[in-house]
Design an enzyme around this catalytic site. Structure first.
Site, PDB file in Angstrom:
ATOM      1  CE  LYS A 129      -4.394   1.080   0.150  1.00 61.83           C
ATOM      2  NZ  LYS A 129      -5.561   0.304  -0.301  1.00 61.83           N
ATOM      3  CG  ASP A 169      -7.410   3.258  -0.836  1.00 60.68           C
ATOM      4  OD1 ASP A 169      -7.839   2.100  -0.776  1.00 60.68           O
ATOM      5  OD2 ASP A 169      -7.530   4.050   0.128  1.00 60.68           O
TER       6      ASP A 169
HETATM    7  P1  NDP Z   1     -12.955   7.796  -2.808  1.00 62.96           P
HETATM    8  O1  NDP Z   1     -11.896   8.782  -2.559  1.00 62.96           O
HETATM    9  O2  NDP Z   1     -13.481   7.583  -4.167  1.00 62.96           O
HETATM   10  O3  NDP Z   1     -14.199   8.095  -1.863  1.00 62.96           O
HETATM   11  C1  NDP Z   1     -14.081   8.144  -0.492  1.00 62.96           C
HETATM   12  C2  NDP Z   1     -15.426   8.531   0.090  1.00 62.96           C
HETATM   13  O4  NDP Z   1     -15.388   8.364   1.499  1.00 62.96           O
HETATM   14  C3  NDP Z   1     -15.766   9.999  -0.154  1.00 62.96           C
HETATM   15  O5  NDP Z   1     -17.144  10.154  -0.229  1.00 62.96           O
HETATM   16  C4  NDP Z   1     -15.188  10.666   1.077  1.00 62.96           C
HETATM   17  O6  NDP Z   1     -15.813  11.894   1.404  1.00 62.96           O
HETATM   18  C5  NDP Z   1     -15.479   9.638   2.153  1.00 62.96           C
HETATM   19  N1  NDP Z   1     -14.461   9.730   3.197  1.00 62.96           N
HETATM   20  C6  NDP Z   1     -13.130   9.604   3.061  1.00 62.96           C
HETATM   21  N2  NDP Z   1     -12.512   9.802   4.219  1.00 62.96           N
HETATM   22  C7  NDP Z   1     -13.473  10.079   5.103  1.00 62.96           C
HETATM   23  C8  NDP Z   1     -13.468  10.370   6.472  1.00 62.96           C
HETATM   24  N3  NDP Z   1     -12.339  10.446   7.168  1.00 62.96           N
HETATM   25  N4  NDP Z   1     -14.654  10.568   7.080  1.00 62.96           N
HETATM   26  C9  NDP Z   1     -15.813  10.502   6.390  1.00 62.96           C
HETATM   27  N5  NDP Z   1     -15.880  10.213   5.063  1.00 62.96           N
HETATM   28  C10 NDP Z   1     -14.728  10.019   4.445  1.00 62.96           C
HETATM   29  O7  NDP Z   1     -12.381   6.418  -2.205  1.00 62.96           O
HETATM   30  P2  NDP Z   1     -12.862   4.929  -2.502  1.00 62.96           P
HETATM   31  O8  NDP Z   1     -14.310   4.874  -2.728  1.00 62.96           O
HETATM   32  O9  NDP Z   1     -11.943   4.354  -3.488  1.00 62.96           O
HETATM   33  O10 NDP Z   1     -12.503   4.221  -1.105  1.00 62.96           O
HETATM   34  C11 NDP Z   1     -13.449   4.101  -0.045  1.00 62.96           C
HETATM   35  C12 NDP Z   1     -13.021   2.987   0.887  1.00 62.96           C
HETATM   36  O11 NDP Z   1     -12.966   1.752   0.165  1.00 62.96           O
HETATM   37  C13 NDP Z   1     -11.629   3.139   1.505  1.00 62.96           C
HETATM   38  O12 NDP Z   1     -11.641   2.567   2.786  1.00 62.96           O
HETATM   39  C14 NDP Z   1     -10.748   2.315   0.586  1.00 62.96           C
HETATM   40  O13 NDP Z   1      -9.569   1.882   1.243  1.00 62.96           O
HETATM   41  C15 NDP Z   1     -11.691   1.147   0.305  1.00 62.96           C
HETATM   42  N6  NDP Z   1     -11.396   0.358  -0.885  1.00 62.96           N
HETATM   43  C16 NDP Z   1     -11.275   0.942  -2.117  1.00 62.96           C
HETATM   44  C17 NDP Z   1     -11.056   0.156  -3.232  1.00 62.96           C
HETATM   45  C18 NDP Z   1     -11.003   0.722  -4.598  1.00 62.96           C
HETATM   46  O14 NDP Z   1     -10.902  -0.059  -5.541  1.00 62.96           O
HETATM   47  N7  NDP Z   1     -11.094   2.031  -4.790  1.00 62.96           N
HETATM   48  C19 NDP Z   1     -10.868  -1.301  -3.105  1.00 62.96           C
HETATM   49  C20 NDP Z   1     -11.086  -1.810  -1.788  1.00 62.96           C
HETATM   50  C21 NDP Z   1     -11.316  -0.996  -0.729  1.00 62.96           C
HETATM   51  P3  NDP Z   1     -15.090  13.268   1.019  1.00 62.96           P
HETATM   52  O15 NDP Z   1     -15.274  13.419  -0.456  1.00 62.96           O
HETATM   53  O16 NDP Z   1     -15.813  14.284   1.816  1.00 62.96           O
HETATM   54  O17 NDP Z   1     -13.661  13.125   1.423  1.00 62.96           O
HETATM   55  O1  2IT Z   2      -7.899  -1.572  -0.804  1.00 65.52           O
HETATM   56  C1  2IT Z   2      -7.828  -2.047  -1.962  1.00 65.52           C
HETATM   57  O2  2IT Z   2      -7.949  -3.252  -2.165  1.00 65.52           O
HETATM   58  C2  2IT Z   2      -7.649  -1.125  -3.081  1.00 65.52           C
HETATM   59  N1  2IT Z   2      -7.601   0.078  -2.878  1.00 65.52           N
HETATM   60  C3  2IT Z   2      -7.496  -1.659  -4.480  1.00 65.52           C
HETATM   61  C4  2IT Z   2      -6.083  -2.091  -4.716  1.00 65.52           C
HETATM   62  C5  2IT Z   2      -5.735  -2.499  -6.118  1.00 65.52           C
HETATM   63  O3  2IT Z   2      -4.551  -2.792  -6.316  1.00 65.52           O
HETATM   64  O4  2IT Z   2      -6.594  -2.567  -6.987  1.00 65.52           O
END
Ligand code: NDP
Ligand code: 2IT
Length: 448
Positions: A129, A169
């Site tokens: 990561k 992420d």
């Molecule tokens: P994005 O940046 O696309 O979206 C994040 C969302 O969560 C936004 O709406 C953001 O609001 C909100 N958010 C972030 N931090 C906070 C906080 N501290 N408190 C409240 N709301 C918060 O990220 P992703 O959708 O990609 O990721 C979301 C989660 O999913 C994370 O935990 C990530 O690690 C996990 N994840 C992502 C993957 C991926 O493929 N993208 C794969 C697996 C897991 P705001 O816009 O106001 O910051």
């Molecule tokens: O938390 C996760 O699994 C991710 N943000 C996606 C990682 C990836 O390599 O696609």
């Protein structure tokens, strides 16, 4: 629950002393260790080979300066990280997070979780990561580009399609991956699958954008099916409004659920008729604006300041898709009091240990993050395969593979939970199933 196995306790206590400031990392390790007690008792060879001491120590941690110039001509400096945690079963693989809350503890917890998640996908990917405390919010495209280029100026020497393959992420989506990829290509003078989440038509895989959210719903659907029910007619709350949340809401709706609330870090919207996802997409994906603007487009909906309040909204199914520890014990109790029957984690470690205990004690069907959200990295793995083969698969083909990977992960978790004497405890099942393959590969490769 405290650790009772002597070996696990010794390793954990030593780690807690050395990493006393790494709260999130210790939380993730403790949760995994608690699940592994029966496995460690059964396999004394793991202790002899020091598997646990080694698995909690990243193989390599890279910390670097990221200087860039903002639009006013001022020099800014951020911190860059890449934690190359474990390469026992494949090249390091995992996302990059750009958010002001990023620190070493957050990077290590995410890297540690990624080891077991990637193992569950059945694809050959190790765990890693990275990211930065840079905040893309409010920055111009040019500022984001200059930051990404500076970040890659250092990162490029540590990564490669057979070494370490980053992706997105929080705060890192297609725009950021594009700038990072462009700079890598320039520095290395090669067009390879060094990052995933690339633009479709420029090395990217169809369905990668949707994969985490879709995968989460495929997993949730399996869990519901096993318990004789489905999304059909259920009220769903999805936290977040980013990549994972949006496509979880799309798929939950497609499967017959009604998504009534979503949020960002400022507050949440409640739409009793079911959230119009196209409006959310326009606000978050196209305009990079705030979720509160939803009520301008959909007057029947309400907006409430503060994101924590979303867990007081009555629902049958909760899908936390924002960030770590977003559900504490108080929020868990509010959900339970309102009759939640299933909670599956889209974000990484969104529930505190106390919240998980509350769900399990109340008999709420619980799907743990490293299983539920593995669809994103699994589809990254499929993107790597397509890049190696120099071929693109159709959306149907990728979606079908994603679906079958999620069903397999669900079954592997169920089987492992049974085997560990905790039938139905998918959190234990995910940890055990993810761990065994990595531990056996480490045993096989000797002390390295
Ligand atoms: P994005 O940046 O696309 O979206 C994040 C969302 O969560 C936004 O709406 C953001 O609001 C909100 N958010 C972030 N931090 C906070 C906080 N501290 N408190 C409240 N709301 C918060 O990220 P992703 O959708 O990609 O990721 C979301 C989660 O999913 C994370 O935990 C990530 O690690 C996990 N994840 C992502 C993957 C991926 O493929 N993208 C794969 C697996 C897991 P705001 O816009 O106001 O910051
Ligand atoms: O938390 C996760 O699994 C991710 N943000 C996606 C990682 C990836 O390599 O696609």
């Amino acid at each position: 629950m405290a650790l009772t196995n002597e070996y696990l306790k010794r390793v954990y206590d030593g780690l807690a002393e050395r990493c006393a400031n790494e709260k999130e990392f210790l939380q993730a390790v403790e949760e995994v260790f608690e699940s592994l007690e029966p496995v460690i008792e059964k396999h004394p060879e793991y202790e002899k080979a020091g598997i646990m001491e080694r698995i909690v120590e990243p193989e390599r941690t890279i910390l670097f300066r990221v200087p860039w110039v903002d639009d006013k001509g001022q020099v800014q400096v951020n911190r860059g990280y890449r934690v190359q945690f474990n390469s026992a079963i494949g090249p390091y693989k995992g996302g990059l997070r750009f958010h002001p809350s990023v620190n070493l503890s957050v990077m290590k917890f995410l890297g540690f979780e990624q080891i077991f998640k990637n193992s569950l996908t059945t694809l050959p990917m190790g765990g890693g990561k990275g990211g930065s405390d840079f905040d893309p919010k409010g920055k111009s495209d040019n500022e984001v580009m200059r930051f990404c280029q500076s970040f890659m100026n250092e990162l490029y020497r540590h990564i490669g399609p057979d070494t370490d393959v980053p992706a997105g992420d929080i705060g890192v989506g297609s725009r950021e991956v594009g700038y990072l990829f462009g700079q890598y290509k320039k520095l290395a003078n090669e067009f390879t699958g060094v990052l995933t989440g690339k633009l479709v038509g420029s090395g990217g895989s169809l369905v990668r954008t949707q994969a985490t959210g879709y995968g989460l719903c495929y997993f949730t659907n399996e869990l519901l099916k096993t318990n004789g029910t489905s999304f059909e007619g259920k009220t769903v709350v999805v936290s977040g409004a980013g990549n994972v949340a949006i496509y979880a809401a799309v798929k939950a709706t497609e499967l017959g659920g009604k998504v009534v609330a979503m949020c960002d870090s400022n507050g949440y919207i409640y739409d009793p008729e079911g959230v119009d996802i196209d409006v959310v997409k326009d606000i978050k994906e196209v305009r990079r604006a705030r979720i509160k603007e939803y009520v301008d487009a959909v007057p029947r909906a309400t907006y409430t300041e503060g994101c924590k309040g979303i867990w007081t909204v009555k629902c049958d199914i909760a899908l936390p898709c924002a960030t770590q520890n977003e559900i504490d014990e108080e929020s868990a109790k509010a959900l339970i009091a309102n009759g939640v029957m299933c909670l599956c984690e889209g974000a990484n470690m969104p529930s505190t240990p106390e919240a998980i205990a509350a769900f399990q004690n109340a008999g709420v069907l619980f799907g743990p993050a490293k299983a539920c959200n593995a669809g994103g990295v699994a589809t990254s793995g499929l993107e790597m395969t397509q890049n190696s083969e120099r071929i693109y698969w159709s959306a149907e083909e990728v979606d079908e593979k994603l679906h079958s990977i999620m069903v397999n992960i669900y079954n592997a978790c169920e089987d492992a939970a049974k085997e560990a004497g905790k039938p139905g405890n998918l959190a234990v099942g995910a940890n055990v199933a993810g761990f065994l393959k990595v531990a056996n590969a480490m045993l096989w490769q000797g002390i390295c």
